[in-house]
Design a protein around this motif. Sequence first.
Motif, PDB file in Angstrom:
ATOM      1  N   THR A 268       0.808  -1.228   0.000  1.00  0.00           N
ATOM      2  CA  THR A 268       0.000   0.000   0.000  1.00  0.00           C
ATOM      3  C   THR A 268       0.838   1.275   0.000  1.00  0.00           C
ATOM      4  O   THR A 268       0.312   2.364  -0.241  1.00  0.00           O
ATOM      5  CB  THR A 268      -0.950   0.016   1.209  1.00  0.00           C
ATOM      6  OG1 THR A 268      -0.222  -0.322   2.393  1.00  0.00           O
ATOM      7  CG2 THR A 268      -2.066  -0.996   1.039  1.00  0.00           C
ATOM      8  N   GLY A 269       2.115   1.157   0.286  1.00  0.00           N
ATOM      9  CA  GLY A 269       2.963   2.343   0.282  1.00  0.00           C
ATOM     10  C   GLY A 269       4.428   1.965   0.248  1.00  0.00           C
ATOM     11  O   GLY A 269       4.798   0.833   0.575  1.00  0.00           O
ATOM     12  N   PHE A 270       5.258   2.922  -0.190  1.00  0.00           N
ATOM     13  CA  PHE A 270       6.689   2.633  -0.246  1.00  0.00           C
ATOM     14  C   PHE A 270       7.495   3.853   0.179  1.00  0.00           C
ATOM     15  O   PHE A 270       7.034   4.990   0.095  1.00  0.00           O
ATOM     16  CB  PHE A 270       7.112   2.184  -1.648  1.00  0.00           C
ATOM     17  CG  PHE A 270       7.074   3.270  -2.700  1.00  0.00           C
ATOM     18  CD1 PHE A 270       8.169   4.112  -2.902  1.00  0.00           C
ATOM     19  CD2 PHE A 270       5.955   3.452  -3.493  1.00  0.00           C
ATOM     20  CE1 PHE A 270       8.137   5.103  -3.866  1.00  0.00           C
ATOM     21  CE2 PHE A 270       5.914   4.446  -4.468  1.00  0.00           C
ATOM     22  CZ  PHE A 270       7.003   5.278  -4.650  1.00  0.00           C
ATOM     23  N   VAL A 271       8.704   3.580   0.645  1.00  0.00           N
ATOM     24  CA  VAL A 271       9.694   4.613   0.936  1.00  0.00           C
ATOM     25  C   VAL A 271      10.968   4.213   0.208  1.00  0.00           C
ATOM     26  O   VAL A 271      11.524   3.137   0.464  1.00  0.00           O
ATOM     27  CB  VAL A 271       9.955   4.751   2.445  1.00  0.00           C
ATOM     28  CG1 VAL A 271      11.100   5.729   2.708  1.00  0.00           C
ATOM     29  CG2 VAL A 271       8.694   5.197   3.184  1.00  0.00           C
ATOM     30  N   SER A 272      11.408   5.056  -0.724  1.00  0.00           N
ATOM     31  CA  SER A 272      12.650   4.808  -1.457  1.00  0.00           C
ATOM     32  C   SER A 272      13.667   5.860  -1.054  1.00  0.00           C
ATOM     33  O   SER A 272      13.506   7.039  -1.373  1.00  0.00           O
ATOM     34  CB  SER A 272      12.404   4.865  -2.965  1.00  0.00           C
ATOM     35  OG  SER A 272      11.748   3.709  -3.397  1.00  0.00           O
ATOM     36  N   VAL A 273      14.701   5.425  -0.359  1.00  0.00           N
ATOM     37  CA  VAL A 273      15.737   6.342   0.130  1.00  0.00           C
ATOM     38  C   VAL A 273      16.934   6.267  -0.817  1.00  0.00           C
ATOM     39  O   VAL A 273      17.491   5.191  -1.038  1.00  0.00           O
ATOM     40  CB  VAL A 273      16.154   5.977   1.573  1.00  0.00           C
ATOM     41  CG1 VAL A 273      17.233   6.930   2.071  1.00  0.00           C
ATOM     42  CG2 VAL A 273      14.942   6.007   2.503  1.00  0.00           C
ATOM     43  N   SER A 274      17.295   7.396  -1.408  1.00  0.00           N
ATOM     44  CA  SER A 274      18.439   7.491  -2.323  1.00  0.00           C
ATOM     45  C   SER A 274      18.395   6.446  -3.436  1.00  0.00           C
ATOM     46  O   SER A 274      19.343   5.681  -3.631  1.00  0.00           O
ATOM     47  CB  SER A 274      19.759   7.352  -1.545  1.00  0.00           C
ATOM     48  OG  SER A 274      19.832   8.297  -0.515  1.00  0.00           O
ATOM     49  N   PRO A 275      17.299   6.376  -4.202  1.00  0.00           N
ATOM     50  CA  PRO A 275      17.249   5.393  -5.291  1.00  0.00           C
ATOM     51  C   PRO A 275      18.308   5.700  -6.350  1.00  0.00           C
ATOM     52  O   PRO A 275      18.415   6.840  -6.801  1.00  0.00           O
ATOM     53  CB  PRO A 275      15.835   5.572  -5.868  1.00  0.00           C
ATOM     54  CG  PRO A 275      15.435   6.959  -5.500  1.00  0.00           C
ATOM     55  CD  PRO A 275      16.102   7.243  -4.181  1.00  0.00           C
TER      56      PRO A 275
END
Length: 217
Positions: A125-132
């Motif tokens: 339902t949700g995502f967090v992409s750190v420094s993709p």
Amino acid sequence: MPEVIFPGPEGRLEGRYHPQKDRDAPIAIVLHPHPQFGGTMNNKVVYNLHYTFFKMGFTVLRFNFRGVGRSQGEYDQGVGELSDAASALDYLQSMNQNAKHCWVAGFSFGAWIGMQLLMRRPEITGFVSVSPPANMYDFSFLAPCPSSGLIINGTGDRVAPPADTHSLVDKLHEQKGITITHTEVEGAGHFYEGDHMNTMLGAVDEYVRRRLTETTR
């Protein structure tokens, strides 16, 4: 926090599992940076993301990709690592069948894997992409991106330059039905040294809490 060993496509995978008392708690997996450049589940960004999600009420799992730590197998160019992530999510879901929300968070290489997992698992339902690392990997598979999420990067990142992250965000902004939130941490490098770590984690905390509030209204 209990160490766990669970089955992966190439043998056992090693993880750290942090359950909530609430049986209905949302769940999240956290994915680590590139295995061939020292990335493990105990990377500082991954470790801190894990605890940030736990403090927000999530049951959380982070784990080592194949060939890292006590996880079996060998590095597989991201293909096998995506299968590892799917196995980790299967394991987490099997332990938390009442969870109403499922999130994936990844740092660097882990962000690339996490966004591929997003495409294959509609329950996320949700995502967090750190420094993709949009300069190193092709993110064009996000067409369309199936769920809203947060992309966060440092303005001083030399590993994954901000210009490439901006291009990725611009492409995702063109898609309908989802909202991509983009946050930049001023002056932060790829690993968010010093106070930049707290700034980044604060932005993640604020974003995820807002999303959870919106879905429970």
